[in-house]
Write a protein that holds these residues in place. Structure first.
Motif, PDB file in Angstrom:
ATOM      1  N   VAL B 274       6.639  31.325 -59.581  1.00  0.00           N
ATOM      2  CA  VAL B 274       7.736  30.426 -60.615  1.00  0.00           C
ATOM      3  C   VAL B 274       7.355  28.940 -60.013  1.00  0.00           C
ATOM      4  N   ILE B 276       8.821  25.244 -60.883  1.00  0.00           N
ATOM      5  CA  ILE B 276       9.904  24.562 -61.529  1.00  0.00           C
ATOM      6  C   ILE B 276       9.758  23.201 -61.661  1.00  0.00           C
ATOM      7  N   SER B 293       0.311  28.620 -62.693  1.00  0.00           N
ATOM      8  CA  SER B 293       1.337  29.447 -62.224  1.00  0.00           C
ATOM      9  C   SER B 293       1.851  30.484 -63.264  1.00  0.00           C
ATOM     10  N   HIS B 295       4.677  31.837 -64.119  1.00  0.00           N
ATOM     11  CA  HIS B 295       5.630  31.379 -64.900  1.00  0.00           C
ATOM     12  C   HIS B 295       6.074  29.658 -64.775  1.00  0.00           C
ATOM     13  N   ILE B 296       6.203  29.084 -65.761  1.00  0.00           N
ATOM     14  CA  ILE B 296       6.599  27.756 -65.556  1.00  0.00           C
ATOM     15  C   ILE B 296       7.835  27.396 -66.082  1.00  0.00           C
ATOM     16  N   ILE B 297       8.683  26.712 -65.488  1.00  0.00           N
ATOM     17  CA  ILE B 297       9.965  26.350 -66.023  1.00  0.00           C
ATOM     18  C   ILE B 297      10.133  24.892 -65.965  1.00  0.00           C
ATOM     19  N   PHE B 308       6.664  20.478 -71.857  1.00  0.00           N
ATOM     20  CA  PHE B 308       7.223  21.669 -72.677  1.00  0.00           C
ATOM     21  C   PHE B 308       5.920  22.430 -73.341  1.00  0.00           C
ATOM     22  N   ASP B 309       4.851  21.791 -73.667  1.00  0.00           N
ATOM     23  CA  ASP B 309       3.789  22.484 -74.317  1.00  0.00           C
ATOM     24  C   ASP B 309       3.054  23.484 -73.227  1.00  0.00           C
ATOM     25  N   ILE B 310       3.341  23.177 -71.961  1.00  0.00           N
ATOM     26  CA  ILE B 310       2.660  24.132 -71.366  1.00  0.00           C
ATOM     27  C   ILE B 310       3.567  24.976 -70.495  1.00  0.00           C
ATOM     28  N   ALA B 311       4.924  24.963 -70.627  1.00  0.00           N
ATOM     29  CA  ALA B 311       5.995  25.710 -70.058  1.00  0.00           C
ATOM     30  C   ALA B 311       6.100  26.900 -70.677  1.00  0.00           C
ATOM     31  N   ASP B 312       6.717  27.886 -69.750  1.00  0.00           N
ATOM     32  CA  ASP B 312       7.128  29.257 -70.535  1.00  0.00           C
ATOM     33  C   ASP B 312       8.428  29.120 -70.959  1.00  0.00           C
ATOM     34  N   THR B 313       9.222  28.402 -70.159  1.00  0.00           N
ATOM     35  CA  THR B 313      10.953  28.556 -70.437  1.00  0.00           C
ATOM     36  C   THR B 313      10.952  26.883 -70.234  1.00  0.00           C
ATOM     37  N   GLY B 314      11.446  26.322 -71.504  1.00  0.00           N
ATOM     38  CA  GLY B 314      11.668  24.786 -71.523  1.00  0.00           C
ATOM     39  C   GLY B 314      13.315  24.570 -71.530  1.00  0.00           C
ATOM     40  N   ILE B 315      13.776  23.866 -70.584  1.00  0.00           N
ATOM     41  CA  ILE B 315      15.221  23.694 -70.527  1.00  0.00           C
ATOM     42  C   ILE B 315      15.488  22.139 -70.873  1.00  0.00           C
TER      43      ILE B 315
END
Lengths: 265, 331
Positions: B274, B276, B293, B295-297, B308-315
């Motif tokens: 992960v 972050i 990675s 999983h990318i947050i 956000f274009d490469i993230a898996d979870t975008g907050i």
């Protein structure tokens, strides 16, 4: 101390634009001095201020437009400049570039004490050209230089910032050093520096001036070549959440737990 | 047909007298390449103090290294550009490998260009993929232009040299035992001068620094962490979830973090479970070092940030609200 400072003009990579065909749009892209080369310049200027009678010659290899960058660097306090420029140099890889720059230094400044380079160039980021120059001139090299803590015409004591710690080394001149980011402030050009830099000559070195042949430089002199280039595309699937803080925290918590195989309380 | 054959890999010995993991990553990759080169030998070269090589014999055998060329001498106990490059150049002249691979560590990046220059052969630095093309050449792919463009590079000369950063290739857990032959090589350096004398070494005290390679969770901060206080918050958050701290180049240049924890084009390549990304816009110079990675947050208040274009979870949100709240609930 006679110092050769090697700098490179690079496209501003923070502002790359793409064409429809996934190639880099080169028109209208700003050129800047490679950031690591500004650190190299700072360190060279620092040495000059500490060792009386020092002289800095700036070298760059590139198209004629690079002259403005040489003038800007002279305005910081460097004394003279050499533009290594010839259409026959086009397409040089790091090996051919290292050979070409080493020949130019040997031609213009055969009695140099120190060559100062940036550790990387942000466009290619190979970190090879410095050591390649040192190899062709058969002089010692010190890479990843953080600072110079003691200097004289004959010796330098340098700190190196490495993966596992800080190493202090002593090297005798002539030598080549590759410089990392510096802690001290960036030099700024003073008005009289800018005025005098405008008057200083920039020497142009062509292939013939430095005694190279077309077989030794440019595309022909480069052992490596690009067989294809393509755009780097991400495979991650973004899900974007716009929520209140409590829900964001909850999601963060759950995502970390789900993907890390549990985490410490 | 070339007189060059076999793959030679540089086995870097660390200050703590073990072999750098990037060597094993390269061996596994070389085993793959070897299949496309009619089973070319996968060999290693090592420089170290007397007696050290045999302590690694089991590791070499389990990984299927055919031959290990060892240079042992007190003078080789520490890395020396002058000694190591000279001996490596001499060895290549004798054994003529078609491919020479070196880990793109600080040491590898110091050694490789020197060796390539002296051999008059090409070198492709910081590759992210190695393959053999239909003509049997090494096709080395590397990022350029800050990682925005990938280039596959071929080499006209032998040996074809390439460096690869640690963590780019995964170590294959399966062993492929062979009986490794250890070849003792003569150390002819008495006529050489070691021009760079190491006078001091300080291991970087901050223990988070060297954990990036093996970290399961990484918490990275960018420009959006604003100041030292922001990075303190980041460290607290990382501490609460057992994560290791990393930074972008911008954060390093702002003086918020040391260069040694920088992830990206001019820093490290990491592949945690992960990642972050906090207050990181997602400049390609950074993402090239972490996009592998699992999983990318991403936490960023700018919903248009490229991260956000490469993230898996975008907050989409303010790190300065979310992280303190996290610590309040779970810290």
């Amino acid at each position: 101390m006679k110092i050769a400072l090697c700098i490179k003009q690079v496209p501003d990579t923070t502002d790359i634009k793409w064409t429809e065909h996934n190639t880099i749009q080169r028109e209208g892209v700003e050129s800047v001095i490679n950031p690591y080369d500004t650190y190299a310049a700072e360190l060279a200027l620092n040495l000059k201020s500490q060792i009386e009678g020092s002289h800095i010659t700036v070298f760059t290899m590139g198209p004629t437009q690079a002259e403005s960058m040489l003038r800007k660097t002279m305005a910081l306090g460097c004394d003279s400049a050499v533009l290594i420029s010839d259409k026959k140099f086009a397409g040089s890889d790091t090996y051919a570039t290292g050979l070409t720059i080493s020949r130019a230094i040997r031609t213009v400044m055969p009695d140099f004490d120190l060559i100062v380079c940036g550790q990387f160039a942000v466009d290619g980021d190979t970190a090879q050209t410095g050591p390649a120059i040192a190899n062709f001139l058969d002089i010692p090299q010190v890479t990843y230089v953080k600072d110079c803590i003691d200097c004289s015409d004959k010796n330098l004591t340098l700190t190196r910032e490495l993966e596992d710690g800080i190493e202090t080394v002593k090297v005798s001149t002539p030598a080549l050093i590759c410089v990392m980011k510096q802690d001290f402030e960036t030099c700024r050009a003073k008005i009289n520096g800018i005025i005098s830099a405008a008057k200083k000559p920039v020497r142009i070195c062509t292939m013939e001036d430095i005694g190279l042949t077309p077989e030794k430089t440019g595309i022909k002199g480069s052992p490596t070549y690009v067989s294809k280039a393509f755009r780097n595309v991400s495979t991650h699937n973004a899900k974007k959440y716009k929520m209140n803080t409590a829900d964001s925290v909850q999601l963060l918590r759950e995502t970390i737990e789900k993907h890390s195989g549990g985490c410490d309380e | 047909m070339s007189e060059y054959s076999g793959i030679l890999i540089y086995a870097q010995v660390t200050r703590e007298d073990y072999i750098h993991t990037v060597f094993f990553e390269l061996v596994d990759k070389a085993k793959e390449l070897s299949k496309k080169l009619n089973g070319a030998e996968v060999n290693a070269v090592i420089f170290c103090r007397p007696g050290l090589t045999r302590t690694f014999t089991e590791a070499f055998q389990n990984k299927g290294v055919n031959k290990v060329y060892c240079f042992e001498d007190e003078k080789l106990a520490n890395y020396s550009t002058d000694y190591y490059s000279k001996l490596l150049v001499d060895l290549v002249g004798v054994i003529k490998p078609e491919i020479l691979l070196i880990g793109a560590t600080n040491q590898g990046r110091d050694l490789a260009p020197r060796v390539s220059g002296a051999l008059g052969t090409g070198l492709t630095a910081d590759c992210i993929e190695l393959d053999i093309n239909e003509k049997g050449q090494l096709a080395a792919t590397r990022p350029t232009f800050g990682g925005q463009l990938m280039a596959t590079i071929l080499c006209k000369t032998y040996p074809q040299m390439a460096t690869v950063r640690p963590n780019v290739f995964k170590v294959n857990q399966q062993d492929c035992f062979v009986q490794t032959e250890i070849v003792s090589c003569p150390v002819n350096i008495s006529y050489l001068k070691n021009n760079v004398e190491i006078v001091d070494f300080k291991k970087t005290i901050d223990t988070v620094i060297n954990d990036l390679d093996s970290a399961e969770i990484i918490v990275a901060g960018g420009k959006g962490m604003k100041n030292e206080k922001g990075f303190e918050l980041l460290k607290k958050f990382a501490g609460s979830i057992g994560a290791t701290v990393a930074a972008t180049r911008t954060a390093v240049e702002m003086g918020l973090a040391p260069q040694s924890i920088q992830v990206g084009q001019t820093g490290k390549t990491v592949k945690p479970r992960v990642y972050i990304a906090c207050g990181i816009s997602g400049a390609i110079q950074h993402t090239v070092g972490m996009s592998g990675s699992e999983h990318i947050i991403a936490i960023n208040n700018d919903e248009n940030a490229p991260i956000f274009d490469i993230a898996d979870t975008g907050i989409v949100g303010d790190v300065f609200e979310i992280l303190p709240a996290y610590l309040n609930y779970h810290g």
